[in-house]
Design a protein around this motif. Structure first.
Motif, short mmCIF file in Angstrom:
data_model
loop_
_atom_site.label_atom_id
_atom_site.label_comp_id
_atom_site.label_asym_id
_atom_site.label_seq_id
_atom_site.Cartn_x
_atom_site.Cartn_y
_atom_site.Cartn_z
N MET A 82 27.16 34.02 47.31
CA MET A 82 28.45 33.34 47.37
C MET A 82 28.60 32.62 48.69
O MET A 82 28.85 31.45 48.77
CB MET A 82 29.56 34.37 47.24
CG MET A 82 30.60 33.96 46.24
SD MET A 82 31.84 35.22 45.97
CE MET A 82 32.22 35.79 47.59
N ALA A 83 28.47 33.39 49.79
CA ALA A 83 28.70 32.78 51.09
C ALA A 83 27.53 31.91 51.53
O ALA A 83 27.56 31.34 52.59
CB ALA A 83 28.98 33.85 52.12
N GLU A 84 26.48 31.84 50.71
CA GLU A 84 25.36 31.01 51.09
C GLU A 84 25.58 29.56 50.73
O GLU A 84 25.00 28.67 51.32
CB GLU A 84 24.07 31.50 50.41
CG GLU A 84 23.66 32.91 50.77
CD GLU A 84 24.27 33.95 49.85
OE1 GLU A 84 24.64 35.01 50.36
OE2 GLU A 84 24.39 33.68 48.65
N PHE A 108 39.07 34.79 55.06
CA PHE A 108 39.31 36.22 55.14
C PHE A 108 38.02 36.98 55.42
O PHE A 108 37.97 37.84 56.28
CB PHE A 108 39.95 36.72 53.85
CG PHE A 108 40.09 38.20 53.82
CD1 PHE A 108 39.24 38.98 53.05
CD2 PHE A 108 41.05 38.83 54.59
CE1 PHE A 108 39.34 40.35 53.05
CE2 PHE A 108 41.17 40.21 54.59
CZ PHE A 108 40.32 40.98 53.81
N LEU A 109 36.98 36.63 54.67
CA LEU A 109 35.72 37.35 54.82
C LEU A 109 35.16 37.20 56.23
O LEU A 109 34.45 38.06 56.72
CB LEU A 109 34.69 36.85 53.81
CG LEU A 109 34.87 37.37 52.38
CD1 LEU A 109 33.83 36.76 51.47
CD2 LEU A 109 34.76 38.87 52.36
N GLY A 135 36.94 37.08 58.80
CA GLY A 135 37.85 37.70 59.74
C GLY A 135 38.79 36.73 60.43
O GLY A 135 39.47 37.08 61.38
N VAL A 163 45.02 40.21 48.90
CA VAL A 163 43.57 40.42 48.81
C VAL A 163 43.15 40.48 47.34
O VAL A 163 42.15 39.93 46.93
CB VAL A 163 43.18 41.74 49.50
CG1 VAL A 163 41.71 42.03 49.29
CG2 VAL A 163 43.48 41.65 50.98
N ILE A 203 40.30 38.23 45.48
CA ILE A 203 39.15 38.77 44.78
C ILE A 203 39.19 38.36 43.31
O ILE A 203 38.17 38.04 42.73
CB ILE A 203 39.09 40.30 44.95
CG1 ILE A 203 38.86 40.59 46.43
CG2 ILE A 203 37.98 40.88 44.12
CD1 ILE A 203 38.75 42.05 46.75
N GLN A 204 40.37 38.34 42.74
CA GLN A 204 40.48 37.87 41.37
C GLN A 204 40.04 36.43 41.28
O GLN A 204 39.39 36.03 40.34
CB GLN A 204 41.93 37.97 40.88
CG GLN A 204 42.46 39.38 40.80
CD GLN A 204 41.90 40.17 39.63
OE1 GLN A 204 40.72 40.07 39.30
NE2 GLN A 204 42.74 40.93 38.99
N SER A 219 37.87 34.94 43.08
CA SER A 219 36.42 34.81 43.11
C SER A 219 35.81 35.30 41.82
O SER A 219 34.76 34.86 41.41
CB SER A 219 35.84 35.58 44.29
OG SER A 219 35.89 36.96 44.03
N SER A 220 36.50 36.22 41.15
CA SER A 220 35.93 36.73 39.91
C SER A 220 36.20 35.79 38.75
O SER A 220 35.81 36.05 37.64
CB SER A 220 36.46 38.12 39.59
OG SER A 220 37.81 38.05 39.22
N GLN A 268 33.44 34.81 36.53
CA GLN A 268 33.06 35.58 35.37
C GLN A 268 34.16 35.55 34.30
O GLN A 268 33.90 35.70 33.14
CB GLN A 268 32.81 37.04 35.78
CG GLN A 268 31.82 37.21 36.91
CD GLN A 268 30.40 37.05 36.44
OE1 GLN A 268 30.13 37.16 35.26
NE2 GLN A 268 29.49 36.80 37.36
#
Lengths: 619, 455
Positions: free
Chosen positions: B1-3, B120-121, B123, B133, B137-138, B140-141, B144
């Motif tokens: 993801m962060a790549e 956020f990730l 910091g 939060v 996260i939702q 990012s999900s 799927q």
């Protein structure tokens, strides 16, 4: 022979699963006892007299590559051989053979009798003995106790089996063979959840009462392809199958009699197999088809029995006769064995681990139709894996699990234990995400190394395998080095030339000779490897990516309650299973892909050095 | 993801003069340099200094829009990664094109909320509430989960469902012919190609009509409907504060439908006034009825009006039932007259749809109506997210088209069917993000319901 009734492994049931299981564990070095109700029915084919086909043929190749028996005996006793989808891509070609049923079981019995450390025993098992939730042996009807360190149960359709012909029914595990009622109840007491399934089988006819002229012959292949990589003898086609069709009159008879069908009248409660529909199912679901196809398959060379593939039914016997009379060519046919439907208990396979060991009772393994599958090949594959894993466990070694990208066996077992079963499970090639990789031509490349390391593949067969790989590698080098001039004036390697759909290996040879006595099979293998290369490479990258994510560790002591975005159900499941990696978490039934992503992100956040206070609310 | 390096439109579209496309990630600057050429060729890009130049279409090799590029090197950025902002004219078409080029040059379309998630990730920001939060996260999900696009355009959902059905159909044809070679299914390659070509054609049409700018220019479509003479045209005029529709006391006077844009509480809507829905006697009416049905099916929302000064009829109930799966706002008009309708019963039948009593003629409760329209029909995400979702869908559909065309090509050129099937299977994760993954069982079920197979 062990005079004490104390073994390492006890296998209950000598069907296709039981035979592979018992053979595997004894070959690996454990004292094994194979118990069956009748020694005469070892490896009995309950239904069609054939092995293989799409996906099933793939399983047989894989069983063979690992050192199992089905491929070898299939070749030994095969009486007609066909390679399906011969004119199509290598990934969807599959071997199939009609078997001489009697010869198949006699050959299997003979081989098992000669297998060291394997003892056959005729008996009816009524109870699995346990101590502290571990299997320690079995008890037979006469009251004999046979003790063992582990038990593999492969009872096929015998658990609480109930046969239906028309509205008559009687308890049986197979036609006129006793049902295993006590054993079924015993499993429930041990805490295993069972459910009811149904299947059926068509009638057997007397060959001399069939007017063969009326039907279309279906011969075997000119150049039969064997199941086993180890078969050396030349294969022969000894019989012809024939194709026939039902008539509108047949359908009328069936529709009129539906109230006498145990399924349609609601007498059968088990869930039927959609993939093996009875003739009633076909007529009801496809009323606009004015005829349905069936195959007349001789059950052996020395017998007059003919199997009518496609006319499975549980309609009453008089109706079965009427059905035959309505088909030109079968109007005089005599029924030797009536068709029937059978209901039986199966165990929900989600209660199994990937090794096929039950979660409730340790050292108790289940394999075959009891896990909700249908088909000899699906059963044999499970039996082999159970036999291997029992042995590894008893030897304190790591379990042997095949991934979905390694074998159809892996797809089969993973589907069973993760998704469970609602109707009898049959393997299809489309169930495999990596179908292009799981071909019949590379089954040995994928699995024979494992088979050798496990002790199931003998040294000389292994040496043959290595020589073959060597030949293949040399051919690949030849293909990469040689060049062909293109129409545009450039040059491409033989390999790239071979990638074109219309080009075959023999076309390459027109440019340069390559004499290394490659067999037809080996040529097909090379063609597949080359033609699918692009796709295979891409899939490999995908497999690696997923493997990397699967390996991500879940640190001990992670509080699943703290992970936001998960349902309570998923949290409970994670807490109960305590997965150590994301891969393990994925395998827990009910954990959704969305939950996995949440878990993944949470682990990433945890990986940060400073998580601000109050970031995760206490619940 | 962060790549990955992510790209997205950062500004609300449609009205401002300026629009901003933002990139974040290790490849932010290289990607930007591929699609943006500074005025002076050899100029060095200085951090935090806007640089004038032109957007460059590197495939067609032409320039197309003046823009400013500003480069913010990490770590002192919002996401703590390298960030590049490209500012230009706020036209949705231009901004979308810039994002597409960025994707072609190596970036990936950001998920909704992903910039904030990265912040956020890394910091960079402190989030105190768990709900926030959770939302990240939702978000990012969403990769799927299914994207809910009912909020955007009602008609699209049915067309995308049809696409899914077609792909299952093609797959079941190919898989059946592979799995059951003995059973004489008579599935020819031409049949499969036929179905494929039809599906490709339909998808191309869908993509052509999928125009972000258009959607935003027209806003959400609201159909006003109800039995004749309940006051639809009166309401239409009242909301528009014009006299556009013909209003007479006789039923069926609005012969056709009228469409008008208006802003309600700063959101753009297209209001559609329909012919009174009742059995047509006039051919003109019949045509109108067909068009009405289509408009309602494609509308994002419906204002269903009742005349509360009359007792409810079976036609009223029928109307309510017919619209059961649409997003409704139930209106009881003519509140200036004595009530005869059992509004309680209608409300109950209308389940979870909100309702309001109004008088279109006297202008009573119309402000409340505007608020309710806004709350009921405007999607919860802000427009930036909406834009991202919309573009994401379009890109997914384009990828699906590529797979279908490749599959077609493979079959035509004589490659084995399993390769064609492989290309089609590639659409699965793409479709998964639109309507839900096609499971193997879906295909197998389709095979067995379509073909009589299985020995």
């Amino acid at each position: 022979m062990n005079s004490l009734d104390e073994y390492d492994v006890i296998v209950i049931g000598a069907g296709h699963a039981g035979c592979e299981a018992a053979h595997a564990s004894s070959r690996i070095g454990l004292e094994t006892c194979l118990i069956t109700i009748h020694l005469e029915t070892i490896a009995q084919m309950s239904c069609n007299p054939a092995i293989g086909g799409l996906a099933k043929g793939h399983l047989v190749r894989e069983i063979d590559a690992l050192g199992g028996l089905m491929g070898l005996i299939g070749d030994e006793t095969g009486i007609q051989f066909r390679l399906l989808n011969r004119s199509r891509g290598g990934a969807v070609q599959a071997p199939r053979a009609q078997s001489d049923k009697a010869l198949y079981r006699l050959t299997m019995k003979s081989w098992l009798e000669k297998t060291p450390r394997l003892s056959l025993f005729q008996g009816i098992v009524t109870k699995i003995l346990t101590k502290n939730h571990q299997a320690v042996g079995v008890m037979t009807l006469e009251g004999n106790r046979i003790m063992g360190k582990a038990v593999i149960l492969t009872p096929g359709t015998f658990l609480n089996g109930l046969i239906h012909i028309g509205l008559q029914s009687y308890a049986a595990g197979r036609a006129n063979e006793p049902s295993a009622l006590e054993l079924s109840q015993n499993l429930k007491t041990l805490g295993l959840k069972t459910f009811r399934l149904k299947t059926g089988t068509p009638m057997r006819l007397h060959s001399q009462t069939i007017d063969w002229q009326r039907f279309i012959p279906q011969p075997g292949d000119n150049k039969p392809v064997s199941f086993s990589f180890r078969t050396k003898k030349k294969l022969e086609n000894k019989i012809l199958c024939h194709i026939g069709h039902t008539t509108p009159q047949t359908h009328k008879i069936i529709l009129k009699s539906l109230d006498m069908s145990p399924l349609y009248s609601g007498k059968i409660t088990g869930i039927g197999i959609r993939y093996c529909p009875s003739i009633e199912d076909k007529v009801v679901k496809f009323p606009h088809h004015h005829r349905h196809q069936f195959f007349l398959e001789p059950e052996g060379v020395e017998t007059e029995e003919v199997y009518v593939n496609g006319l499975s039914t549980s309609l009453p016997f008089p109706v079965q006769k009427a059905i035959l009379r309505s088909i030109p060519g079968l109007d005089q046919a005599k029924i030797l064995r009536p068709a029937y439907g059978i209901e039986y208990d199966a165990v929900l396979p989600t209660q199994l681990q990937a090794t096929l060991e039950t979660r409730q009772i340790s050292n108790l393994y289940l394999a075959g139709q009891i896990n909700g599958t249908s088909g000899y090949e699906e059963a044999a594959a499970q039996g082999l894996m159970a036999g291997i894993n029992v042995s590894l466990k008893l030897k304190n070694k790591k379990p042997f699990i095949l991934g979905r990208n390694e074998a159809y066996i892996g797809v089969l077992i993973d589907d069973l234990i993760t998704k469970g079963v609602e109707e009898p499970y049959r393997l299809f090639t489309s169930r495999a995400e990596y179908r292009l990789h799981l071909r019949i031509d590379n089954a040995d490349k994928r699995l024979t190394q494992y088979g050798y390391e496990l002790g199931l593949i003998q040294q000389d067969d292994y040496d043959s395998f290595l020589r073959k790989q060597d030949k293949i590698n040399k051919t690949m080098v030849f293909l990469e080095k040689g060049t062909v001039k293109t129409q545009a004036g450039g040059k491409i390697s033989f390999k790239d030339y071979l990638k074109k759909p219309e080009v075959r290996f023999k076309n390459v040879l027109e440019y340069r000779q390559f004499d290394d006595s490659l067999t037809e099979e080996e040529i097909r293998h090379i063609e597949s490897e080359v033609k699918y290369e692009g796709y295979l490479k891409r899939q490999e990258i995908e497999i690696a990516r997923i493997a990397k994510m699967d390996r991500k560790r879940i640190p001990k002591g992670v509080d699943f309650q703290k992970i936001p975005g998960l349902t309570r159900e998923v949290r409970e499941k994670l807490e109960k299973s305590c997965p150590r990696t994301i891969g393990e978490a994925k395998k827990i039934p009910g954990v959704t892909p969305a939950a996995i992503v949440n878990l993944h992100v949470y682990l990433k956040i945890l990986g940060r050095k400073n998580v601000p206070r109050g970031t995760f609310r206490e619940t | 993801m962060a790549e990955d390096t992510i790209i997205a439109i950062s500004t609300p579209l449609g009205y401002g003069g300026l629009g901003i496309v933002r990139l974040s990630g290790t490849k932010a600057l290289p990607v930007a340099r591929k699609i943006f050429k500074p005025r002076k060729q050899k100029i060095k890009i200085q951090p935090r200094h806007p640089l004038l130049g032109k957007m460059y279409h590197f495939e067609q090799k032409k320039y197309f829009e003046e823009a400013y590029l500003t480069y913010f090197p990490q770590p002192h950025t919002y996401t703590r990664e390298d960030v590049v902002e490209i500012s230009c004219h706020g036209s949705p078409v231009i901004l979308e094109e810039i994002v597409r080029l960025g994707i072609k040059a190596g970036a990936r379309l950001a998920h909704p909320g992903e910039f904030t998630l990265r912040a956020f990730l890394s910091g960079r920001i402190d989030i105190l509430q768990a709900e926030a939060v959770n939302d990240l996260i939702q978000a990012s999900s969403l990769q799927q989960a299914q994207i809910s696009f009912h909020q955007l355009k009602g008609s699209l959902s049915s067309r995308i469902m049809n696409l899914r059905k077609s792909i299952i159909h093609i797959l079941s044809q190919i898989e059946a012919s592979i799995e059951f070679p003995d059973e004489n299914l008579q599935i020819s390659k031409n049949q499969i190609l036929n179905t494929l070509e039809k599906t490709i054609k339909g998808l191309k049409q869908l993509l052509d009509s999928y125009d972000l700018g258009k959607a935003l220019r027209e806003g959400l479509s609201l159909a006003i409907t109800g039995r004749p003479n309940v006051g639809k045209s009166t309401l239409f005029n009242a909301l528009l504060q014009t006299e556009r529709a013909i209003v007479t006391p006789y039923p069926g006077t609005t012969r056709d439908y009228l469409q008008e844009s208006l802003k309600i509480n700063n959101s753009l809507f297209t209001l559609i006034d329909m012919a009174g829905l009742s059995a047509p006697s006039h051919p003109v009416e019949r045509e109108g009825i067909k068009r009405v049905k289509k408009l309602i099916a494609e509308a994002d929302g419906v204002l269903l009006m009742f005349d509360l000064s009359r007792k409810e009829t079976s036609e009223d109930i029928k109307l309510l039932d017919k619209l059961a799966d649409k997003r409704l706002l139930i209106l009881f008009n003519k509140m200036d007259l004595p009530q005869k309708m059992n509004t309680q019963a209608i409300r109950k039948r209308g389940k979870n749809n909100p309702s309001l009593a109004i008088s279109a003629l006297k202008g009573e409760n119309l402000d409340k109506l505007r608020d309710m329209i806004h709350d009921r029909f405007v999607p919860i995400q802000d427009q930036q997210e909406e834009v991202i979702l919309h573009l994401r869908q379009k890109l997914l559909l384009e990828e699906i088209l590529v797979c279908l065309e490749q599959s077609c090509r493979l079959l035509e050129e004589g490659y084995p069917e399993d390769l064609a099937a492989e290309e089609l299977h590639k659409t699965n994760p793409l479709i998964g993000q639109l309507t839900g993954e096609i499971q193997v069982d879906d295909i197998i079920k389709d095979i067995f319901s379509r073909f009589c197979v299985g020995k």
